[in-house]
Motif scaffolding. Sequence first.
Motif, PDB file in Angstrom:
ATOM      1  N   GLY A  28      -3.722   1.473  -2.469  1.00 22.64           N
ATOM      2  CA  GLY A  28      -3.872   2.831  -3.002  1.00 22.64           C
ATOM      3  C   GLY A  28      -2.764   3.791  -2.627  1.00 22.64           C
ATOM      4  O   GLY A  28      -1.774   3.404  -2.002  1.00 22.64           O
ATOM      5  N   ASP A  29      -2.925   5.090  -2.994  1.00 22.74           N
ATOM      6  CA  ASP A  29      -1.826   6.056  -2.968  1.00 22.74           C
ATOM      7  C   ASP A  29      -0.677   5.498  -3.793  1.00 22.74           C
ATOM      8  O   ASP A  29       0.491   5.581  -3.403  1.00 22.74           O
ATOM      9  CB  ASP A  29      -1.375   6.375  -1.529  1.00 22.74           C
ATOM     10  CG  ASP A  29      -2.234   7.452  -0.881  1.00 22.74           C
ATOM     11  OD1 ASP A  29      -3.147   7.974  -1.550  1.00 22.74           O
ATOM     12  OD2 ASP A  29      -1.990   7.773   0.297  1.00 22.74           O
ATOM     13  N   THR A  30      -1.050   4.937  -4.926  1.00 18.25           N
ATOM     14  CA  THR A  30      -0.093   4.264  -5.791  1.00 18.25           C
ATOM     15  C   THR A  30       0.300   5.155  -6.963  1.00 18.25           C
ATOM     16  O   THR A  30       1.413   5.077  -7.463  1.00 18.25           O
ATOM     17  CB  THR A  30      -0.740   2.968  -6.327  1.00 18.25           C
ATOM     18  OG1 THR A  30      -1.247   2.228  -5.224  1.00 18.25           O
ATOM     19  CG2 THR A  30       0.260   2.112  -7.093  1.00 18.25           C
ATOM     20  N   THR A  86       0.828  -1.202   0.000  1.00 17.57           N
ATOM     21  CA  THR A  86       0.000   0.000   0.000  1.00 17.57           C
ATOM     22  C   THR A  86       0.861   1.250   0.000  1.00 17.57           C
ATOM     23  O   THR A  86       2.041   1.211   0.380  1.00 17.57           O
ATOM     24  CB  THR A  86      -0.955  -0.006   1.219  1.00 17.57           C
ATOM     25  OG1 THR A  86      -1.915   1.036   1.050  1.00 17.57           O
ATOM     26  CG2 THR A  86      -0.218   0.202   2.529  1.00 17.57           C
ATOM     27  N   ASP A  87       0.278   2.353  -0.464  1.00  9.97           N
ATOM     28  CA  ASP A  87       0.921   3.660  -0.350  1.00  9.97           C
ATOM     29  C   ASP A  87       2.337   3.693  -0.923  1.00  9.97           C
ATOM     30  O   ASP A  87       3.222   4.322  -0.335  1.00  9.97           O
ATOM     31  CB  ASP A  87       0.936   4.111   1.119  1.00  9.97           C
ATOM     32  CG  ASP A  87      -0.464   4.364   1.651  1.00  9.97           C
ATOM     33  OD1 ASP A  87      -1.156   3.386   1.997  1.00  9.97           O
ATOM     34  OD2 ASP A  87      -0.883   5.532   1.711  1.00  9.97           O
ATOM     35  N   SER A  88       2.526   3.050  -2.062  1.00 13.08           N
ATOM     36  CA  SER A  88       3.872   3.081  -2.660  1.00 13.08           C
ATOM     37  C   SER A  88       4.243   4.498  -3.073  1.00 13.08           C
ATOM     38  O   SER A  88       5.406   4.809  -3.266  1.00 13.08           O
ATOM     39  CB  SER A  88       3.948   2.147  -3.863  1.00 13.08           C
ATOM     40  OG  SER A  88       3.332   2.735  -4.999  1.00 13.08           O
ATOM     41  N   GLY A 129      -8.341   3.815  -3.398  1.00 14.42           N
ATOM     42  CA  GLY A 129      -7.650   5.058  -3.725  1.00 14.42           C
ATOM     43  C   GLY A 129      -7.744   6.184  -2.721  1.00 14.42           C
ATOM     44  O   GLY A 129      -8.589   6.190  -1.822  1.00 14.42           O
ATOM     45  N   HIS A 130      -6.829   7.132  -2.896  1.00 19.05           N
ATOM     46  CA  HIS A 130      -6.851   8.407  -2.172  1.00 19.05           C
ATOM     47  C   HIS A 130      -6.179   9.465  -3.051  1.00 19.05           C
ATOM     48  O   HIS A 130      -6.847  10.119  -3.833  1.00 19.05           O
ATOM     49  CB  HIS A 130      -6.146   8.271  -0.805  1.00 19.05           C
ATOM     50  CG  HIS A 130      -5.812   9.575  -0.173  1.00 19.05           C
ATOM     51  ND1 HIS A 130      -4.839   9.739   0.771  1.00 19.05           N
ATOM     52  CD2 HIS A 130      -6.326  10.812  -0.374  1.00 19.05           C
ATOM     53  CE1 HIS A 130      -4.759  11.007   1.141  1.00 19.05           C
ATOM     54  NE2 HIS A 130      -5.643  11.681   0.447  1.00 19.05           N
ATOM     55  N   TRP A 131      -4.854   9.612  -2.944  1.00 15.91           N
ATOM     56  CA  TRP A 131      -4.140  10.591  -3.766  1.00 15.91           C
ATOM     57  C   TRP A 131      -4.389  10.323  -5.245  1.00 15.91           C
ATOM     58  O   TRP A 131      -4.316  11.230  -6.075  1.00 15.91           O
ATOM     59  CB  TRP A 131      -2.640  10.533  -3.466  1.00 15.91           C
ATOM     60  CG  TRP A 131      -2.252  11.333  -2.252  1.00 15.91           C
ATOM     61  CD1 TRP A 131      -2.142  10.876  -0.970  1.00 15.91           C
ATOM     62  CD2 TRP A 131      -1.942  12.733  -2.219  1.00 15.91           C
ATOM     63  NE1 TRP A 131      -1.783  11.914  -0.149  1.00 15.91           N
ATOM     64  CE2 TRP A 131      -1.645  13.056  -0.878  1.00 15.91           C
ATOM     65  CE3 TRP A 131      -1.882  13.740  -3.177  1.00 15.91           C
ATOM     66  CZ2 TRP A 131      -1.294  14.349  -0.484  1.00 15.91           C
ATOM     67  CZ3 TRP A 131      -1.533  15.023  -2.786  1.00 15.91           C
ATOM     68  CH2 TRP A 131      -1.243  15.311  -1.452  1.00 15.91           C
ATOM     69  N   GLY A 154      -2.361  14.982   4.662  1.00 13.21           N
ATOM     70  CA  GLY A 154      -2.738  13.642   4.242  1.00 13.21           C
ATOM     71  C   GLY A 154      -1.604  12.660   4.186  1.00 13.21           C
ATOM     72  O   GLY A 154      -0.462  13.011   3.953  1.00 13.21           O
ATOM     73  N   GLY A 155      -1.977  11.402   4.414  1.00 12.04           N
ATOM     74  CA  GLY A 155      -0.993  10.327   4.416  1.00 12.04           C
ATOM     75  C   GLY A 155      -0.917   9.648   3.066  1.00 12.04           C
ATOM     76  O   GLY A 155      -1.654   9.958   2.169  1.00 12.04           O
ATOM     77  N   GLY A 165      -3.998   0.958   5.099  1.00  9.50           N
ATOM     78  CA  GLY A 165      -2.957   1.841   4.576  1.00  9.50           C
ATOM     79  C   GLY A 165      -3.202   3.263   5.026  1.00  9.50           C
ATOM     80  O   GLY A 165      -3.797   3.505   6.070  1.00  9.50           O
ATOM     81  N   HIS A 166      -2.753   4.205   4.223  1.00  5.24           N
ATOM     82  CA  HIS A 166      -2.939   5.644   4.390  1.00  5.24           C
ATOM     83  C   HIS A 166      -2.076   6.278   5.480  1.00  5.24           C
ATOM     84  O   HIS A 166      -1.470   7.312   5.250  1.00  5.24           O
ATOM     85  CB  HIS A 166      -4.404   6.000   4.630  1.00  5.24           C
ATOM     86  CG  HIS A 166      -4.641   7.453   4.837  1.00  5.24           C
ATOM     87  ND1 HIS A 166      -4.317   8.390   3.882  1.00  5.24           N
ATOM     88  CD2 HIS A 166      -5.130   8.153   5.894  1.00  5.24           C
ATOM     89  CE1 HIS A 166      -4.623   9.597   4.350  1.00  5.24           C
ATOM     90  NE2 HIS A 166      -5.094   9.482   5.554  1.00  5.24           N
ATOM     91  N   THR A 167      -2.052   5.687   6.685  1.00  4.04           N
ATOM     92  CA  THR A 167      -1.274   6.325   7.745  1.00  4.04           C
ATOM     93  C   THR A 167       0.201   5.908   7.701  1.00  4.04           C
ATOM     94  O   THR A 167       0.992   6.382   8.515  1.00  4.04           O
ATOM     95  CB  THR A 167      -1.890   6.045   9.129  1.00  4.04           C
ATOM     96  OG1 THR A 167      -2.427   4.719   9.150  1.00  4.04           O
ATOM     97  CG2 THR A 167      -3.011   7.028   9.417  1.00  4.04           C
TER      98      THR A 167
HETATM   99 MN   LIG Z   1      -3.540   8.257   1.785  1.00  2.00          MN
END
Ligand SMILES: [Mn+2]
Lengths: 557, 134, 110
Positions: free
Chosen positions: A125-127, A32-34, A156-158, B133-134, A281-283
Amino acid sequence: FFGPGAIQAAWGAAGDPYEIPDYGNVTLLHMTDSHAQLLPVWWREPDINIGVGPVLNQPPHLTGKWSLDYYGVPAKTANGYAFSCLDFDTLAHKYGKIGGYAHIASLVKRYRHERGDKVLMLDGGDTWQGSATSLWTKGADMVGAQNLLGVDDMVGHWDFTYGQDQVEHLVKTELKANFLAQNVFSNTWQELVFKPYHIHEVSGRKIAVIGQAFPFTPIANPGYMIPDWVFGIHTEHMQKMVDECRQQQKADLVVLLSHNGADVDKKMASLVKGIDIILGGHTHDIMGPKPFMVGKTLIINTSTNGKILARFDLDVGKGKLNGWRFYYLPVFSNLIKADPEMTAYVEKVRAPYKEKLAQPLATTESLLYRRDNFNGTFDQLLCDALREEMDCEAAFSPGFRWGYCKLPGETITMEDVMGQTAITYPQVTINEYTGAQIKNIMEQVADNIFNVDPYYQQGGDMIRVGNIQYDFDPDEKIYHRCSNMRVGGKAMSATKKYKVAGWAATTAPVEGKPVWEVFAQWLQAKKHVRVEKMDLPRLNSDMKSNHGIAFPKEYGL
Amino acid sequence: GDVSGWPAKAFDAKVLNDAMMASVGKTDVPVSPKVKLTAPSIAENGGAVPVTIEVDSPMTADDYITTVYLFVDHNPTPLASQFSFTPASGQAYIQERIKMAKTDNVRVIAKTSKGELLASAPREVKVTIGGCGG
Amino acid sequence: MADNIGNPMLRMPSTAKKGELVEIRSLIMHPMLTGLTKDKSGKLIPAHFIQTVTATFNGKPLLDIDWSTAVSANPFLAFKMRAEDNGTLKVVWKDNQNGDWSAESKLTVS
Ligand SMILES: [Mn+2]
Ligand SMILES: [Mn+2]
């Protein structure tokens, strides 16, 4: 698989750390979050990650020694290096960079070879965001890498910050994986925009993967880029989806692929019944090598920048999970032979930009990192650059959790600057804020991080400040956390106006130079940089024994 | 001019207590688990905050929810909406989107056909700046 | 503004089993002006908002709603109805400037 002698050199008698005995009928691989880091990077864990209220001193709010003790991982070892901030630069030289898609691909291929079609590859996500090439290809380079990796589902996020049209284009025509979100609805009819879940058949069992996008995307990032989509946590709808998976779809296992962030995942697990595993993920937290349990739900968080590949081997029975084994595998790039196919792909997508990426700007004499609750040395440099280039007495920089490290002695290239700044709303602005406005901004952001109710937490870090000093009490309520505020060492006046440079405005599009231009120009002029001292708050003395603070002295404790 | 039957007095009230008195006729209504109010913890757009109301009731001819009042404590008009159900509704259920200028409480009061009043717990919706944001 | 007003829409299933709860969702284009905002010359823009929404089934009252200016622009509204008979659902929206719109949808009960 490994370079000759590499295992012996680094692990001695421990042997191949990636060898896993066969168990169960289903394997979940999770990354996650790569943040679009196709190549290996340096990644230092935070030395401060404060937990308040119900999550005080709970994982992932454990740093340094506290974290290693909790998980029983010895310091100064390979895993000690991966899971904590202790002795980072020394251990970095010994154990090398982490991640890299060619190295991750090598591990994934190996496990697919060993486990056959028992494997699901899930991406949290945040990929698509975080690098120059992902920005310049609008996420397409990462989608290509995901397709090669064989990602089954993603959230997803970013990824949404390329805007609605580009996201729809990538999801519909480029991405082979399912893009899942049970919490994204259309603004008009409040209907689901994406598939909420996907049912996979593995070893004759039905594995439901439910997707959860980052609930606060239109607040943490520009909402105007995704005007027709509404987000939110949607606990009730999650319960509905879990029940639907279990009852109508006859799922034997329910997995939540989540971009909630660790504390929100924990609260959600306490409210929603029937989720077996949350892959979080995310954090960007180290929340392994032991899963955290809430009721019967297993929860992990799988770090960032390709540092960790998490693996669950599961014995899934008819309608229930009979047993599990968990592996939290740091991706040590110099111990894993890069996958040739992915290597070739990464070279191909980087080729058109090679020269621009390699442009040297300055040399750093000290360790540069971003991730920490209040400030990082890389952010301090960025704040200094903003203040000096824009001729301002103070600076704000967002508390993003992505952005990799540079070791002392390394050259900062244009690629590295982009690694801290590559966003779709990069404009630098100068604002005239009164002291009261400065305090209000800092209080609002602080409440999005330290609110005792996880459902009010957005999972970022505190806004970085350049040349603003303050005392801070995380346990206080909004408008009472920041006190004794000073600008340039002098007491801040509530009514006086201060010139504050900043970037990454979220409420409306603004005019301004992209932040990477400003930062690069400043670095080029400096040639050598070194961060002696950061603008850090003094923390309330109650924080002295908080297990989320590895070096209390830095915060006046 | 106003549509006939529209309760101008209740909507004209500028503070919560006045709005409650003018609509419900009472300000101290006990909280009941039967009244469920769903709203986001943080508003994505203060101009359109999605709110869902569900009240547990048999909705039969002799026992149903007659009226549901939706309030935002500090809005210029604290009474945001008023819903009059019939047994034919089958369920006292509403979803709509409302405006909120700042962090505030949303709350609901329901009236049964037997004259009983039930309140939801106040639900805080935060209107905040983002940018991290993270 | 006049172009962006009205166009009421209903979405609901066309068939249902007797006794089943049916969800009706609706949308109408309307600025829902509060009367508290100013135009470019600093003059207050008069309030212009939908005040009542009335739903009937086969002419019989189902739901009556009174709205304030706090309801968002282009109001979305979802509510429920117990399916008992075949018939027509009608929803009428009325605003404070004599605007009046309606939409209908048929339901077959089996
Ligand atoms: Mn995130
Ligand atoms: Mn992230």
